[in-house]
Design a protein around this motif. Sequence first.
Motif, mmCIF file in Angstrom:
data_model
loop_
_atom_site.group_PDB
_atom_site.id
_atom_site.type_symbol
_atom_site.label_atom_id
_atom_site.label_comp_id
_atom_site.label_asym_id
_atom_site.label_seq_id
_atom_site.Cartn_x
_atom_site.Cartn_y
_atom_site.Cartn_z
ATOM 1 N N ASP A 89 0.821 -1.212 0.000
ATOM 2 C CA ASP A 89 0.000 0.000 0.000
ATOM 3 C C ASP A 89 0.856 1.265 0.000
ATOM 4 O OD1 ASP A 89 -2.200 -1.678 2.254
ATOM 5 O OD2 ASP A 89 -2.534 -1.340 0.111
ATOM 6 N N THR A 90 2.153 1.103 0.138
ATOM 7 C CA THR A 90 3.053 2.247 0.129
ATOM 8 C C THR A 90 2.962 2.985 -1.205
ATOM 9 O OG1 THR A 90 4.598 1.248 1.692
ATOM 10 C CG2 THR A 90 5.472 2.942 0.227
ATOM 11 N N ALA A 91 2.689 4.280 -1.129
ATOM 12 C CA ALA A 91 2.522 5.087 -2.338
ATOM 13 C C ALA A 91 2.253 6.532 -1.935
ATOM 14 C CB ALA A 91 1.351 4.570 -3.177
ATOM 15 N N VAL A 92 2.266 7.397 -2.921
ATOM 16 C CA VAL A 92 1.751 8.747 -2.740
ATOM 17 C C VAL A 92 0.260 8.692 -3.075
ATOM 18 C CG1 VAL A 92 1.844 11.144 -3.481
ATOM 19 C CG2 VAL A 92 3.958 9.803 -3.307
ATOM 20 N N TYR A 93 -0.558 9.146 -2.166
ATOM 21 C CA TYR A 93 -2.004 9.110 -2.339
ATOM 22 C C TYR A 93 -2.501 10.496 -2.735
ATOM 23 C CZ TYR A 93 -2.331 4.395 -0.499
ATOM 24 O OH TYR A 93 -2.213 3.029 -0.336
ATOM 25 N N TYR A 94 -3.374 10.529 -3.744
ATOM 26 C CA TYR A 94 -3.935 11.768 -4.264
ATOM 27 C C TYR A 94 -5.451 11.736 -4.162
ATOM 28 C CZ TYR A 94 0.629 12.305 -6.586
ATOM 29 O OH TYR A 94 1.966 12.415 -6.855
ATOM 30 N N CYS A 95 -6.054 12.865 -3.821
ATOM 31 C CA CYS A 95 -7.503 12.979 -3.943
ATOM 32 C C CYS A 95 -7.828 13.725 -5.228
ATOM 33 C CB CYS A 95 -8.129 13.651 -2.724
ATOM 34 S SG CYS A 95 -7.533 15.304 -2.327
ATOM 35 N N ALA A 96 -8.991 13.439 -5.775
ATOM 36 C CA ALA A 96 -9.353 13.986 -7.076
ATOM 37 C C ALA A 96 -10.852 14.182 -7.164
ATOM 38 C CB ALA A 96 -8.882 13.055 -8.189
ATOM 39 N N ALA A 97 -11.255 15.054 -8.072
ATOM 40 C CA ALA A 97 -12.671 15.342 -8.282
ATOM 41 C C ALA A 97 -13.002 15.286 -9.765
ATOM 42 C CB ALA A 97 -13.014 16.730 -7.736
ATOM 43 N N ARG A 98 -14.163 14.730 -10.052
ATOM 44 C CA ARG A 98 -14.634 14.618 -11.431
ATOM 45 C C ARG A 98 -15.999 15.286 -11.495
ATOM 46 N NH1 ARG A 98 -15.421 11.458 -16.222
ATOM 47 N NH2 ARG A 98 -17.391 10.319 -16.186
ATOM 48 N N SER A 99 -16.204 16.163 -12.460
ATOM 49 C CA SER A 99 -17.429 16.968 -12.502
ATOM 50 C C SER A 99 -18.627 16.212 -13.056
ATOM 51 C CB SER A 99 -17.190 18.243 -13.307
ATOM 52 O OG SER A 99 -16.784 17.921 -14.624
ATOM 53 N N VAL A 100 -18.405 14.967 -13.425
ATOM 54 C CA VAL A 100 -19.502 14.112 -13.876
ATOM 55 C C VAL A 100 -19.579 12.950 -12.906
ATOM 56 C CG1 VAL A 100 -20.371 12.648 -15.736
ATOM 57 C CG2 VAL A 100 -19.138 14.770 -16.268
ATOM 58 N N VAL A 101 -20.777 12.618 -12.442
ATOM 59 C CA VAL A 101 -20.899 11.644 -11.366
ATOM 60 C C VAL A 101 -20.741 10.203 -11.841
ATOM 61 C CG1 VAL A 101 -23.396 11.281 -11.499
ATOM 62 C CG2 VAL A 101 -22.222 11.177 -9.271
ATOM 63 N N ALA A 102 -20.790 9.968 -13.135
ATOM 64 C CA ALA A 102 -20.652 8.601 -13.638
ATOM 65 C C ALA A 102 -19.333 8.013 -13.148
ATOM 66 C CB ALA A 102 -20.706 8.602 -15.163
ATOM 67 N N VAL A 103 -19.416 6.809 -12.607
ATOM 68 C CA VAL A 103 -18.248 6.213 -11.952
ATOM 69 C C VAL A 103 -17.257 5.701 -12.986
ATOM 70 C CG1 VAL A 103 -17.456 4.419 -10.391
ATOM 71 C CG2 VAL A 103 -19.606 5.612 -9.949
ATOM 72 N N GLY A 108 -7.381 9.786 -15.842
ATOM 73 C CA GLY A 108 -7.545 10.782 -16.878
ATOM 74 C C GLY A 108 -8.926 11.393 -16.929
ATOM 75 N N ALA A 109 -9.886 10.739 -16.296
ATOM 76 C CA ALA A 109 -11.267 11.220 -16.315
ATOM 77 C C ALA A 109 -11.559 12.211 -15.198
ATOM 78 C CB ALA A 109 -12.220 10.034 -16.219
ATOM 79 N N PHE A 110 -10.620 12.413 -14.301
ATOM 80 C CA PHE A 110 -10.819 13.331 -13.186
ATOM 81 C C PHE A 110 -10.258 14.704 -13.546
ATOM 82 C CE2 PHE A 110 -12.479 10.934 -9.543
ATOM 83 C CZ PHE A 110 -12.555 9.684 -10.128
ATOM 84 N N ASP A 111 -11.009 15.732 -13.142
ATOM 85 C CA ASP A 111 -10.715 17.093 -13.572
ATOM 86 C C ASP A 111 -9.787 17.859 -12.624
ATOM 87 O OD1 ASP A 111 -14.094 16.797 -14.165
ATOM 88 O OD2 ASP A 111 -12.666 17.018 -15.819
ATOM 89 N N PHE A 112 -9.871 17.579 -11.357
ATOM 90 C CA PHE A 112 -9.136 18.353 -10.368
ATOM 91 C C PHE A 112 -8.375 17.406 -9.441
ATOM 92 C CE2 PHE A 112 -11.269 22.092 -11.710
ATOM 93 C CZ PHE A 112 -12.570 21.737 -11.968
ATOM 94 N N TRP A 113 -7.210 17.849 -9.023
ATOM 95 C CA TRP A 113 -6.335 17.016 -8.202
ATOM 96 C C TRP A 113 -5.768 17.802 -7.037
ATOM 97 C CZ3 TRP A 113 -5.572 11.850 -9.029
ATOM 98 C CH2 TRP A 113 -6.077 11.344 -10.237
ATOM 99 N N GLY A 114 -5.638 17.133 -5.923
ATOM 100 C CA GLY A 114 -4.915 17.698 -4.806
ATOM 101 C C GLY A 114 -3.453 17.285 -4.881
ATOM 102 N N GLN A 115 -2.670 17.851 -3.997
ATOM 103 C CA GLN A 115 -1.278 17.423 -3.933
ATOM 104 C C GLN A 115 -1.243 16.063 -3.241
ATOM 105 O OE1 GLN A 115 -2.634 18.792 -1.459
ATOM 106 N NE2 GLN A 115 -1.571 18.099 0.355
ATOM 107 N N GLY A 116 -0.250 15.318 -3.408
ATOM 108 C CA GLY A 116 -0.194 13.985 -2.829
ATOM 109 C C GLY A 116 0.236 13.992 -1.379
ATOM 110 N N THR A 117 -0.097 12.904 -0.701
ATOM 111 C CA THR A 117 0.378 12.687 0.657
ATOM 112 C C THR A 117 0.987 11.282 0.705
ATOM 113 O OG1 THR A 117 -0.225 12.753 3.010
ATOM 114 C CG2 THR A 117 -1.882 11.874 1.502
ATOM 115 N N LEU A 118 2.173 11.185 1.250
ATOM 116 C CA LEU A 118 2.930 9.936 1.198
ATOM 117 C C LEU A 118 2.530 9.005 2.326
ATOM 118 C CD1 LEU A 118 5.237 8.190 0.031
ATOM 119 C CD2 LEU A 118 6.801 9.486 1.503
ATOM 120 N N VAL A 119 2.227 7.783 1.956
ATOM 121 C CA VAL A 119 1.961 6.719 2.915
ATOM 122 C C VAL A 119 3.048 5.664 2.752
ATOM 123 C CG1 VAL A 119 0.391 4.870 3.584
ATOM 124 C CG2 VAL A 119 -0.522 7.108 2.932
#
Length: 123
Positions: A89-103, A108-119
Motif C-alpha cells: 500500500d506504500t505510495a503517494v495518495y492523491y484525492c481527485a474530483a470529477r465533474s460528472v458523477v458517472a463512476v 484521466g477522467a478526473f478534472d481536479f487534483w490535490g497534492q499527494g500525501t505519502l503513505v
Amino acid sequence: VQLQASGGGLVQAGDSLRLSCAASGRTFSGYLMGWFRQVAGKEREFVAAITWSGGSAYYADSVRGRFTISRDSAKTTMYLQMNSLKPEDTAVYYCAARSVVAVVRSSGAFDFWGQGTLVTVSS
C-alpha cells in the motif's frame, strides 16, 4: 477548486491510517470524488471513489474490505480510512474530483487534483 490532502505517514504493516481531503472552491453536488495512489515509475492507480451527493462508494479489488471512503455531513471533507495496511500500500495518495458523477476508475477522467500525501508501510 482546491483539494488539500493530508494524513499520510509512516506506519507498520497491520496498522491503520486515515487520509483527509479538504474540498473547497465550489459546491460538489453531482461530482464524483476519488482517491488514487502512485508509486514511482508506475501509473496512477484507482483506489476508491464516492458520489458526493449520494455517498455511494466504489473500491479497487486490492483495497476492498480494508479501506473505507467517506465524506463528512457538511460535504467539505473526504476521508480514506485505511486498515490492515500492507507494504504494497506504500505510495503517494492523491484525492481527485470529477465533474460528472458517472463512476470511472481512470485518472484521466478526473478534472481536479490535490497534492499527494505519502503513505509508507513498513514490514
